[in-house]
Design an enzyme around this catalytic site. Structure first.
Site, PDB file in Angstrom:
ATOM      1  N   ASP A 191       3.409  -1.715   2.743  1.00 32.03           N
ATOM      2  CA  ASP A 191       3.123  -0.870   1.583  1.00 32.03           C
ATOM      3  C   ASP A 191       3.583  -1.530   0.280  1.00 32.03           C
ATOM      4  O   ASP A 191       4.636  -2.162   0.238  1.00 32.03           O
ATOM      5  CB  ASP A 191       3.880   0.456   1.783  1.00 32.03           C
ATOM      6  CG  ASP A 191       3.639   1.468   0.676  1.00 32.03           C
ATOM      7  OD1 ASP A 191       2.498   1.945   0.548  1.00 32.03           O
ATOM      8  OD2 ASP A 191       4.598   1.777  -0.066  1.00 32.03           O
ATOM      9  N   GLU A 215      -0.641  -4.408   1.392  1.00 30.96           N
ATOM     10  CA  GLU A 215      -1.334  -3.610   0.385  1.00 30.96           C
ATOM     11  C   GLU A 215      -1.088  -4.204  -0.989  1.00 30.96           C
ATOM     12  O   GLU A 215       0.011  -4.109  -1.539  1.00 30.96           O
ATOM     13  CB  GLU A 215      -0.847  -2.152   0.393  1.00 30.96           C
ATOM     14  CG  GLU A 215      -1.735  -1.278  -0.483  1.00 30.96           C
ATOM     15  CD  GLU A 215      -0.987  -0.297  -1.369  1.00 30.96           C
ATOM     16  OE1 GLU A 215      -1.642   0.580  -1.942  1.00 30.96           O
ATOM     17  OE2 GLU A 215       0.244  -0.405  -1.514  1.00 30.96           O
TER      18      GLU A 215
END
Ligand code: QV4
Ligand code: CA
Length: 497
Positions: free
Chosen positions: A197, A233
């Site tokens: 993330d 990401e």
């Protein structure tokens, strides 16, 4: 770290957003393995904050409190059981790893966390890790608010707080060690890799150090010396100070241009036409094939968070969505990820959904509802299960059948009708304009009768959908109308009847 370690010729990841571990375990056995899904991206399994205002939003799981494995999706025991059961049927588990930060600075103090651990956001104290104030990058950040204020400044983006989330100092050996310890625990349990993330907010050098500490995958299920799959990401739609190119040597990266552009193509915005996708992939200035993870929508941009904007197509536009996902799965570019969502009560006021925070279908005590399956294989209780929509499931199978074949026999009408094959293993024809198609095309496939896997599928020796007759020289006649349920057709070697 670019290799997803898919088993048995499988190719596709499904993101079972906010599903409970026990439901994922059952889904691996009853659906994902038989239909040939390669793996599942799960929601963050670690301890997270529990919020009342708004009530139990989905994004509370992006606010870690510790690396203990109890979350809204279930307990550590359930988590372990899921990994074993999914691995045993050849479906990989990829963990969403939230390692850039802990909870928001306004997260308060107390035991409002998913395992009940005490923490203090104001004192930056997380004893269950433990992290203390020293472990955050407060002194590095130069903005007056302490938050990221300008995405043009790469130092702010890495060292300041993303929407007030307490930013970990990954330059510190101690922090790197704690993060790696968490990820190694997951590797030990049998996960195949990580969706990392918020990578844009971490220095590539820090990530390189953390990844360098990771063990090889558990040899109960994976070959010796397999490194965990890493996909990062990084939202890069072009023209930003931080580029995806800084991360591709470390693992794959999410290609956000893919869904944003594909949305424009299928919606015919900005004068886009389907036939321009003849050069889809690197030809559209996407990252190189071997570095990309691609998707039509994700859990953020399907509800106006993150990037991509209004062109993103989601399950709310189901007909368009099936076409876009079908196109993605037919096309050779990238590692593909399919979204599986829950529905929520959208409420647009001045173009913004007031309910974009709403969590998964829940019981009154806040616990997440189980996924129920209807007799027709669709899901109930608010779970959308796009991955169970016939058109999407069957294109996941298509991708496995054509795996490794180049794109061949491209055809277009200079407008919004295109067709292409994948060697002699599969062929897809699709259009995105109100019209009727009546054309004979070279499919590159061997002669015979094939069952279209969009309008139906092969069941035994029968076909529940349209039949496509391929002549001995590989040609087939296609007749589709925009009035059909779906304006596309796909056949593959295993749909021959
Ligand atoms: C708010 C204000 C702040 C204010 C603070 C005061 O925005 O300015 O200082 O209150 O307390 C939630 C709220 C957000 C709130 C924040 C902290 O939405 O309003 O700050 O919590 O309390 C998800 C959601 C976020 C959510 C976050 C944490 O999308 O809205 O923030 O979880 O709960 C960029 C990044 C990219 C990121 C994307 C969304 O480059 O990395 O934004 N995507 C990933 C995940 C995403 C997740 C995060 C990163 C953070 O995919 O789901 O954000 O882990 O593009
Ligand atoms: Ca950071």
């Amino acid at each position: 770290q670019h290799n997803p370690h898919f088993k048995r010729g499988r190719t596709t990841i499904v993101h079972l957003f906010e599903w409970r571990w026990s439901d994922i375990a059952a889904e691996c056995e009853r659906f994902l393995a038989p239909k040939g899904f390669g793996g599942v991206q799960i929601s963050p399994p670690n301890e997270h904050i529990v919020l009342d205002q708004p009530w139990r939003p989905w994004w509370q799981r992006y606010q870690p409190i510790s690396y203990d494995l109890c979350s809204r999706s279930g307990s550590e025991e359930e988590f372990k059981d899921m990994i074993i059961r999914c691995n045993n049927v050849g479906v990989n588990i990829y963990v969403d790893a939230v390692i850039n930060h802990m909870c928001g600075s306004g997260g308060g103090e107390g035991n409002h966390s998913s395992c009940g651990s005490w923490f203090s956001a104001s004192k930056k104290d997380f004893p269950s890790v433990p992290y203390s104030a020293w472990d955050f990058s407060v002194n590095k950040c130069r903005t007056s608010s302490g938050d990221i204020e300008n995405y043009g400044d790469i130092f702010q983006v890495r060292d300041c707080r993303l929407v007030s989330l307490l930013d970990l100092d990954l330059e510190k050996d101690y922090v790197r060690g704690k993060v790696a310890e968490y990820m190694n625990k997951l590797i030990d349990l049998g996960v195949a890799g990580f969706r990392v993330d918020a990578c844009k907010h971490m220095w590539p050098g820090d990530l390189e150090n953390v990844y360098g500490r990771l063990q090889n995958l558990n040899t109960t299920w994976f070959p010796r010396d397999s490194k965990p799959f890493i996909f990062q990401e990084v939202i890069d739609l072009g023209g930003e100070a931080i580029s995806y190119t800084e991360y591709v040597h470390l693992g794959r990266v999410t290609e956000f241009k893919y869904g944003a552009k594909l949305g424009k193509v299928f919606r015919k915005w900005d004068e886009e036409k389907l036939f321009y996708t003849r050069t889809w992939g690197e030809g559209w200035s996407f990252m190189s094939d071997g570095n990309a993870v691609v998707f039509v929508d994700n859990h953020d941009n399907q509800r106006g968070h993150g990037a991509g904007g209004s062109s993103i197509i989601t399950f709310w536009d189901s007909r368009l969505y099936k076409m876009a996902v079908g196109y993605m799965l037919a096309h050779p570019y990238g590692v593909t990820r399919v979204m599986s969502s829950y529905s929520w009560n959208r409420n647009f006021v001045n173009g913004k959904d007031q309910n974009d925070w709403m969590g998964p279908p829940s019981n009154t005590n806040g616990s997440t509802k189980s996924v129920s399956v209807n007799p027709d294989q669709t899901c109930g209780d608010g779970w959308v299960c796009e991955h169970r929509w016939r058109q999407i499931t069957n294109m996941v199978i298509f991708r496995n059948v054509v795996n490794g074949q180049p794109q061949t026999n491209w055809w277009d009408n200079q407008s919004n009708q295109v067709a292409f094959g994948r060697g002699d293993r599969g062929f897809i024809y699709c259009f995105s304009t109100p019209s009727t198609l009546n054309v004979t095309l070279n499919t590159g496939m061997s002669g015979g009768t094939y069952c279209d896997v969009i309008s139906g599928q092969k069941e035994g020796n029968n076909c529940t959908g349209k039949q496509i007759l391929v002549s001995d020289d590989g040609h087939a006649h296609f007749k589709i109308s925009n009035l059909d349920e779906d304006p596309f057709v796909a056949i593959h070697a295993e749909s021959k009847i």
